[in-house]
Enzyme design. Structure first.
Site, PDB file in Angstrom:
ATOM      1  N   CYS A  57      -2.996  10.690   2.840  1.00 22.24           N
ATOM      2  CA  CYS A  57      -2.568  10.309   1.480  1.00 22.24           C
ATOM      3  C   CYS A  57      -3.508  10.866   0.403  1.00 22.24           C
ATOM      4  CB  CYS A  57      -2.546   8.777   1.411  1.00 22.24           C
ATOM      5  SG  CYS A  57      -2.385   8.134  -0.255  1.00 22.24           S
ATOM      6  N   THR A 125       1.089   0.045   0.032  1.00 19.98           N
ATOM      7  CA  THR A 125       0.473   1.366  -0.131  1.00 19.98           C
ATOM      8  C   THR A 125      -1.001   1.351   0.281  1.00 19.98           C
ATOM      9  OG1 THR A 125      -0.071   0.844  -2.437  1.00 19.98           O
ATOM     10  CG2 THR A 125       2.006   1.990  -2.052  1.00 19.98           C
ATOM     11  N   TYR A 188       5.634  14.514  -5.888  1.00 19.13           N
ATOM     12  CA  TYR A 188       6.489  13.446  -5.327  1.00 19.13           C
ATOM     13  C   TYR A 188       7.826  13.389  -6.064  1.00 19.13           C
ATOM     14  CZ  TYR A 188       2.741  11.715  -2.369  1.00 19.13           C
ATOM     15  OH  TYR A 188       1.782  11.607  -1.395  1.00 19.13           O
TER      16      TYR A 188
HETATM   17  N1  LIG Z   1      -0.897   4.248  -7.358  1.00 18.50           N
HETATM   18  C1  LIG Z   1      -1.316   4.155  -6.020  1.00 18.50           C
HETATM   19  C2  LIG Z   1      -0.365   4.937  -5.129  1.00 18.50           C
HETATM   20  C3  LIG Z   1      -0.712   4.887  -3.681  1.00 18.50           C
HETATM   21  C4  LIG Z   1       0.448   5.405  -2.811  1.00 18.50           C
HETATM   22  O1  LIG Z   1       1.577   5.582  -3.297  1.00 18.50           O
HETATM   23  N2  LIG Z   1       0.158   5.656  -1.529  1.00 18.50           N
HETATM   24  C5  LIG Z   1       1.208   6.115  -0.626  1.00 18.50           C
HETATM   25  C6  LIG Z   1       0.663   7.030   0.446  1.00 18.50           C
HETATM   26  S1  LIG Z   1       0.331   8.648  -0.151  1.00 18.50           S
HETATM   27  C7  LIG Z   1       1.787   4.953   0.138  1.00 18.50           C
HETATM   28  O2  LIG Z   1       1.050   4.180   0.710  1.00 18.50           O
HETATM   29  N3  LIG Z   1       3.111   4.872   0.168  1.00 18.50           N
HETATM   30  C8  LIG Z   1       3.834   3.880   0.895  1.00 18.50           C
HETATM   31  C9  LIG Z   1       5.049   3.415   0.156  1.00 18.50           C
HETATM   32  O3  LIG Z   1       5.283   3.830  -0.970  1.00 18.50           O
HETATM   33  O4  LIG Z   1       5.769   2.626   0.739  1.00 18.50           O
HETATM   34  C10 LIG Z   1      -2.738   4.689  -5.932  1.00 18.50           C
HETATM   35  O5  LIG Z   1      -3.022   5.721  -6.550  1.00 18.50           O
HETATM   36  O6  LIG Z   1      -3.557   4.085  -5.257  1.00 18.50           O
END
Ligand SMILES: N[C@@H](CCC(=O)N[C@@H](CS)C(=O)NCC(=O)O)C(=O)O
Length: 319
Positions: A57, A125, A188
Protein backbone atom coordinates in the site's frame (compact mmCIF):
# COMPACT_ATOMS: atom_id res chain seq x y z
CA UNK A 1 -12.73 -6.51 -0.49
CA UNK A 2 -15.43 -5.14 1.77
CA UNK A 3 -16.24 -2.94 4.71
CA UNK A 4 -17.61 -2.92 8.26
CA UNK A 5 -21.22 -1.84 8.71
CA UNK A 6 -22.31 -1.50 12.34
CA UNK A 7 -19.35 -3.67 13.30
CA UNK A 8 -20.25 -6.49 10.85
CA UNK A 9 -18.08 -7.38 7.87
CA UNK A 10 -19.77 -7.07 4.45
CA UNK A 11 -18.03 -8.25 1.34
CA UNK A 12 -18.54 -5.74 -1.48
CA UNK A 13 -16.55 -3.86 -4.13
CA UNK A 14 -16.39 -0.05 -4.15
CA UNK A 15 -19.79 1.41 -4.97
CA UNK A 16 -19.36 3.84 -7.89
CA UNK A 17 -23.03 3.89 -8.95
CA UNK A 18 -23.93 7.03 -7.02
CA UNK A 19 -20.96 8.96 -8.41
CA UNK A 20 -21.29 8.33 -12.18
CA UNK A 21 -18.54 5.72 -12.23
CA UNK A 22 -16.08 7.82 -10.23
CA UNK A 23 -14.07 6.38 -7.34
CA UNK A 24 -14.59 8.48 -4.21
CA UNK A 25 -12.24 7.83 -1.29
CA UNK A 26 -13.74 7.86 2.21
CA UNK A 27 -12.23 10.07 4.92
CA UNK A 28 -10.19 8.37 7.65
CA UNK A 29 -12.04 7.92 10.97
CA UNK A 30 -9.35 8.12 13.63
CA UNK A 31 -7.40 11.36 13.69
CA UNK A 32 -5.80 11.66 17.15
CA UNK A 33 -2.25 12.87 17.60
CA UNK A 34 0.66 12.02 19.89
CA UNK A 35 2.18 14.82 21.92
CA UNK A 36 3.86 15.48 25.24
CA UNK A 37 1.71 18.54 25.91
CA UNK A 38 -0.27 18.65 29.19
CA UNK A 39 -3.55 16.80 28.89
CA UNK A 40 -2.54 14.80 25.84
CA UNK A 41 -4.11 11.33 25.88
CA UNK A 42 -1.34 9.91 23.71
CA UNK A 43 2.18 10.75 24.82
CA UNK A 44 5.43 9.74 23.10
CA UNK A 45 6.72 6.58 24.77
CA UNK A 46 8.96 3.82 23.53
CA UNK A 47 7.12 0.55 22.89
CA UNK A 48 3.65 2.01 23.40
CA UNK A 49 2.49 2.18 19.76
CA UNK A 50 2.07 -0.45 17.08
CA UNK A 51 1.79 0.10 13.34
CA UNK A 52 -0.34 -2.10 11.08
CA UNK A 53 0.72 -1.91 7.44
CA UNK A 54 0.60 -3.56 4.06
CA UNK A 55 3.88 -3.48 2.14
CA UNK A 56 1.81 -3.14 -1.03
CA UNK A 57 0.00 0.00 0.00
CA UNK A 58 1.41 3.42 -0.99
CA UNK A 59 -0.23 5.14 2.01
CA UNK A 60 1.18 2.63 4.50
CA UNK A 61 4.55 2.79 2.73
CA UNK A 62 4.81 6.46 3.70
CA UNK A 63 4.60 5.52 7.37
CA UNK A 64 7.26 2.80 7.04
CA UNK A 65 9.57 5.31 5.37
CA UNK A 66 9.12 7.82 8.21
CA UNK A 67 9.56 5.10 10.83
CA UNK A 68 12.87 4.26 9.16
CA UNK A 69 14.11 7.82 8.50
CA UNK A 70 13.27 8.98 12.02
CA UNK A 71 14.94 6.06 13.81
CA UNK A 72 11.69 4.74 15.23
CA UNK A 73 12.11 1.07 14.44
CA UNK A 74 12.96 0.04 17.97
CA UNK A 75 10.25 2.22 19.47
CA UNK A 76 7.26 1.39 17.26
CA UNK A 77 6.52 -2.25 16.46
CA UNK A 78 4.93 -3.38 13.18
CA UNK A 79 2.62 -6.10 11.85
CA UNK A 80 2.37 -6.68 8.11
CA UNK A 81 -0.78 -8.00 6.41
CA UNK A 82 -0.74 -10.37 3.45
CA UNK A 83 -0.83 -8.71 0.04
CA UNK A 84 -3.86 -10.85 -0.83
CA UNK A 85 -6.90 -8.77 0.07
CA UNK A 86 -9.93 -10.82 -0.95
CA UNK A 87 -13.42 -11.55 0.50
CA UNK A 88 -12.39 -10.85 4.10
CA UNK A 89 -10.28 -7.79 3.36
CA UNK A 90 -6.77 -7.59 4.78
CA UNK A 91 -5.61 -10.79 6.57
CA UNK A 92 -2.53 -11.59 8.66
CA UNK A 93 0.19 -14.12 7.76
CA UNK A 94 0.04 -16.79 5.06
CA UNK A 95 2.41 -15.09 2.63
CA UNK A 96 6.17 -14.58 2.57
CA UNK A 97 6.94 -11.24 4.25
CA UNK A 98 3.52 -10.99 5.95
CA UNK A 99 3.39 -11.43 9.73
CA UNK A 100 0.92 -12.49 12.36
CA UNK A 101 -0.94 -9.84 14.33
CA UNK A 102 1.65 -9.46 17.08
CA UNK A 103 -0.79 -7.90 19.52
CA UNK A 104 -3.96 -10.00 19.37
CA UNK A 105 -3.24 -12.90 16.98
CA UNK A 106 -6.23 -11.74 14.91
CA UNK A 107 -6.98 -13.42 11.61
CA UNK A 108 -8.39 -10.33 9.91
CA UNK A 109 -7.49 -6.64 9.99
CA UNK A 110 -11.18 -5.76 10.48
CA UNK A 111 -10.92 -7.27 13.99
CA UNK A 112 -8.55 -4.43 14.91
CA UNK A 113 -11.18 -1.88 13.90
CA UNK A 114 -13.97 -3.58 15.88
CA UNK A 115 -11.67 -3.84 18.91
CA UNK A 116 -11.34 -0.07 18.72
CA UNK A 117 -15.09 0.43 18.25
CA UNK A 118 -17.48 -2.53 18.32
CA UNK A 119 -20.24 -1.01 16.16
CA UNK A 120 -18.04 0.85 13.70
CA UNK A 121 -19.05 1.55 10.10
CA UNK A 122 -15.94 2.07 8.00
CA UNK A 123 -13.70 0.74 5.29
CA UNK A 124 -10.89 -1.28 6.83
CA UNK A 125 -7.74 0.42 5.63
CA UNK A 126 -4.05 0.36 6.43
CA UNK A 127 -2.02 2.02 7.86
CA UNK A 128 -3.34 1.96 11.43
CA UNK A 129 -1.42 3.31 14.43
CA UNK A 130 -2.56 1.46 17.57
CA UNK A 131 -2.07 2.42 21.21
CA UNK A 132 -1.20 -0.61 23.36
CA UNK A 133 -1.92 1.28 26.61
CA UNK A 134 -5.47 2.42 25.98
CA UNK A 135 -6.29 -0.24 23.37
CA UNK A 136 -7.51 2.06 20.68
CA UNK A 137 -6.63 3.37 17.27
CA UNK A 138 -4.66 6.60 17.53
CA UNK A 139 -4.83 7.38 13.85
CA UNK A 140 -5.54 5.67 10.52
CA UNK A 141 -4.57 8.49 8.17
CA UNK A 142 -1.08 8.21 6.70
CA UNK A 143 -0.78 11.97 6.20
CA UNK A 144 -1.20 12.45 9.96
CA UNK A 145 0.93 9.47 10.98
CA UNK A 146 3.97 10.73 9.06
CA UNK A 147 3.67 14.13 10.75
CA UNK A 148 3.47 12.41 14.14
CA UNK A 149 6.58 10.38 13.31
CA UNK A 150 8.33 13.49 11.98
CA UNK A 151 8.37 15.25 15.34
CA UNK A 152 6.56 13.60 18.28
CA UNK A 153 9.34 11.21 19.24
CA UNK A 154 12.33 13.52 18.67
CA UNK A 155 13.29 13.65 22.36
CA UNK A 156 13.21 9.89 22.60
CA UNK A 157 15.29 9.21 19.48
CA UNK A 158 17.46 12.33 19.36
CA UNK A 159 16.64 12.42 15.64
CA UNK A 160 15.61 15.97 14.77
CA UNK A 161 15.56 15.62 10.97
CA UNK A 162 12.58 17.68 9.87
CA UNK A 163 10.55 16.85 6.77
CA UNK A 164 7.93 19.51 7.48
CA UNK A 165 9.97 22.59 8.38
CA UNK A 166 8.11 25.71 9.55
CA UNK A 167 9.36 27.91 6.75
CA UNK A 168 8.17 25.55 4.00
CA UNK A 169 4.82 24.48 5.46
CA UNK A 170 2.53 26.56 3.26
CA UNK A 171 4.32 25.44 0.11
CA UNK A 172 4.35 21.80 1.19
CA UNK A 173 0.62 21.87 2.03
CA UNK A 174 -0.22 23.39 -1.34
CA UNK A 175 1.89 20.88 -3.22
CA UNK A 176 0.54 17.95 -1.21
CA UNK A 177 -2.99 18.87 -2.23
CA UNK A 178 -2.01 18.95 -5.90
CA UNK A 179 -0.06 15.68 -5.71
CA UNK A 180 -2.81 13.93 -3.72
CA UNK A 181 -5.58 14.88 -6.09
CA UNK A 182 -3.78 14.36 -9.41
CA UNK A 183 -1.28 11.62 -8.61
CA UNK A 184 -1.62 9.72 -5.28
CA UNK A 185 -5.39 9.44 -5.56
CA UNK A 186 -5.33 10.08 -9.31
CA UNK A 187 -4.04 6.59 -10.09
CA UNK A 188 -6.91 5.10 -8.03
CA UNK A 189 -9.48 7.38 -9.67
CA UNK A 190 -8.22 6.13 -13.00
CA UNK A 191 -7.99 2.43 -12.06
CA UNK A 192 -11.25 2.16 -10.14
CA UNK A 193 -13.35 4.23 -12.60
CA UNK A 194 -16.26 2.24 -13.96
CA UNK A 195 -17.22 4.52 -16.85
CA UNK A 196 -15.16 5.68 -19.84
CA UNK A 197 -15.75 9.34 -18.94
CA UNK A 198 -14.64 8.95 -15.34
CA UNK A 199 -11.53 7.05 -16.45
CA UNK A 200 -10.56 9.53 -19.17
CA UNK A 201 -10.98 12.54 -16.95
CA UNK A 202 -8.89 10.96 -14.17
CA UNK A 203 -6.13 9.76 -16.49
CA UNK A 204 -5.86 13.16 -18.23
CA UNK A 205 -5.59 14.96 -14.88
CA UNK A 206 -3.01 12.42 -13.73
CA UNK A 207 -0.71 12.93 -16.71
CA UNK A 208 -1.16 16.73 -16.63
CA UNK A 209 -0.03 16.45 -13.01
CA UNK A 210 2.96 14.28 -13.87
CA UNK A 211 3.98 16.64 -16.70
CA UNK A 212 3.92 19.58 -14.27
CA UNK A 213 5.93 17.71 -11.65
CA UNK A 214 8.46 16.53 -14.23
CA UNK A 215 8.98 20.12 -15.33
CA UNK A 216 9.39 21.32 -11.75
CA UNK A 217 11.91 18.58 -11.03
CA UNK A 218 13.97 19.31 -14.12
CA UNK A 219 15.30 22.52 -12.59
CA UNK A 220 15.34 21.61 -8.90
CA UNK A 221 16.45 18.49 -7.11
CA UNK A 222 13.42 18.00 -4.84
CA UNK A 223 9.84 19.25 -4.84
CA UNK A 224 10.54 22.10 -2.44
CA UNK A 225 14.02 22.94 -3.74
CA UNK A 226 17.25 21.61 -2.32
CA UNK A 227 15.98 19.68 0.68
CA UNK A 228 13.85 16.57 0.91
CA UNK A 229 10.50 17.13 2.58
CA UNK A 230 7.42 15.06 3.28
CA UNK A 231 6.07 16.19 -0.11
CA UNK A 232 8.80 14.10 -1.78
CA UNK A 233 8.06 10.98 0.24
CA UNK A 234 4.34 11.32 -0.39
CA UNK A 235 5.00 11.47 -4.14
CA UNK A 236 7.66 8.73 -4.06
CA UNK A 237 5.37 5.92 -2.87
CA UNK A 238 3.09 6.44 -5.87
CA UNK A 239 5.91 6.89 -8.40
CA UNK A 240 7.69 3.70 -7.32
CA UNK A 241 4.49 1.69 -7.97
CA UNK A 242 3.71 3.41 -11.24
CA UNK A 243 5.61 1.37 -13.84
CA UNK A 244 5.16 -2.06 -12.19
CA UNK A 245 1.46 -1.64 -11.40
CA UNK A 246 -0.41 1.53 -12.33
CA UNK A 247 0.63 1.57 -16.01
CA UNK A 248 -0.91 -1.85 -16.64
CA UNK A 249 -3.38 -2.64 -13.88
CA UNK A 250 -4.86 0.86 -13.49
CA UNK A 251 -4.56 1.74 -17.22
CA UNK A 252 -2.36 4.76 -16.47
CA UNK A 253 -0.54 4.14 -19.71
CA UNK A 254 -0.04 7.40 -21.60
CA UNK A 255 3.58 7.24 -20.43
CA UNK A 256 5.73 5.39 -17.93
CA UNK A 257 7.79 7.11 -15.22
CA UNK A 258 10.79 5.72 -17.12
CA UNK A 259 9.78 8.01 -20.02
CA UNK A 260 10.00 11.15 -17.89
CA UNK A 261 13.65 12.28 -17.67
CA UNK A 262 13.35 14.17 -14.39
CA UNK A 263 10.83 11.95 -12.60
CA UNK A 264 12.76 8.78 -13.45
CA UNK A 265 16.04 10.11 -12.00
CA UNK A 266 14.21 11.57 -9.00
CA UNK A 267 12.49 8.30 -8.08
CA UNK A 268 15.82 6.46 -8.37
CA UNK A 269 17.56 8.97 -6.15
CA UNK A 270 14.94 8.63 -3.42
CA UNK A 271 14.97 4.83 -3.71
CA UNK A 272 18.76 4.85 -3.26
CA UNK A 273 18.63 6.77 0.04
CA UNK A 274 19.73 4.59 2.96
CA UNK A 275 16.97 2.34 4.24
CA UNK A 276 14.38 3.11 1.57
CA UNK A 277 14.93 0.01 -0.58
CA UNK A 278 14.26 -2.09 2.55
CA UNK A 279 10.84 -0.49 2.92
CA UNK A 280 9.91 -1.33 -0.69
CA UNK A 281 8.64 -4.81 -1.51
CA UNK A 282 7.85 -5.26 -5.21
CA UNK A 283 6.54 -8.78 -4.70
CA UNK A 284 3.85 -7.55 -2.28
CA UNK A 285 3.19 -4.50 -4.45
CA UNK A 286 2.52 -6.43 -7.67
CA UNK A 287 0.81 -9.36 -6.01
CA UNK A 288 -1.62 -7.18 -4.07
CA UNK A 289 -3.04 -5.21 -6.95
CA UNK A 290 -3.08 -7.88 -9.65
CA UNK A 291 -4.28 -10.69 -7.36
CA UNK A 292 -6.72 -8.84 -5.11
CA UNK A 293 -8.64 -6.64 -7.54
CA UNK A 294 -10.55 -9.43 -9.24
CA UNK A 295 -13.03 -6.92 -10.69
CA UNK A 296 -10.15 -5.52 -12.75
CA UNK A 297 -8.04 -8.66 -13.25
CA UNK A 298 -10.30 -11.75 -12.90
CA UNK A 299 -7.53 -14.23 -13.86
CA UNK A 300 -5.38 -12.97 -10.94
CA UNK A 301 -2.31 -13.50 -13.12
CA UNK A 302 0.56 -11.28 -11.92
CA UNK A 303 2.86 -9.95 -14.66
CA UNK A 304 6.56 -10.79 -14.52
CA UNK A 305 7.87 -7.40 -15.60
CA UNK A 306 8.73 -4.72 -16.04
CA UNK A 307 12.51 -4.98 -15.68
CA UNK A 308 13.62 -1.96 -13.67
CA UNK A 309 17.08 -0.75 -12.78
CA UNK A 310 16.55 1.44 -9.75
CA UNK A 311 20.17 1.22 -8.63
CA UNK A 312 21.67 2.80 -11.76
CA UNK A 313 23.03 6.37 -11.67
CA UNK A 314 20.26 8.89 -11.03
CA UNK A 315 22.22 11.81 -12.47
CA UNK A 316 20.64 14.47 -10.27
CA UNK A 317 23.74 15.66 -8.38
CA UNK A 318 24.13 18.72 -10.65
CA UNK A 319 20.77 20.22 -9.68
N1 LIG B 1 -6.45 7.94 3.59
C1 LIG B 1 -5.90 6.71 3.98
C2 LIG B 1 -6.06 5.70 2.85
C3 LIG B 1 -5.53 4.35 3.17
C4 LIG B 1 -6.00 3.30 2.14
O1 LIG B 1 -6.91 3.57 1.34
N2 LIG B 1 -5.38 2.12 2.17
C5 LIG B 1 -5.80 1.06 1.25
C6 LIG B 1 -4.63 0.18 0.86
S1 LIG B 1 -3.58 0.93 -0.33
C7 LIG B 1 -6.76 0.13 1.94
O2 LIG B 1 -6.48 -0.34 3.02
N3 LIG B 1 -7.87 -0.16 1.27
C8 LIG B 1 -8.86 -1.08 1.73
C9 LIG B 1 -10.24 -0.62 1.40
O3 LIG B 1 -10.42 0.46 0.86
O4 LIG B 1 -11.15 -1.38 1.69
C10 LIG B 1 -4.44 6.93 4.33
O5 LIG B 1 -3.76 7.66 3.60
O6 LIG B 1 -3.98 6.39 5.32
Amino acid sequence: MGLLVGGKWQDQWYDTKKSNGKFVRQDSKFRHTISKEDGSEFTPESGRYHLYVSLACPWAHRTLIFRKLKGLEKHISVSVVSPDMLDNGWVFGGYDGATEDHLFSSTYMHEIYTKAQADITTRVTVPVLWDKHTNQIVNNESADIIRIFNSAFNELTGNTDDYYPDTLRDGIDELNEFVYDKVNNGVYKSGFATTQEAYESAVSALFDGLDTLNERLSTQRYLMGDRITEADWRLFTTLIRFDPVYVGHFKCNLKRIADYPALSGYVKELYQIDGIEETTNFDHIKRHYYYSHTMINPTQVVPKGPLMDLQSAHGREHL
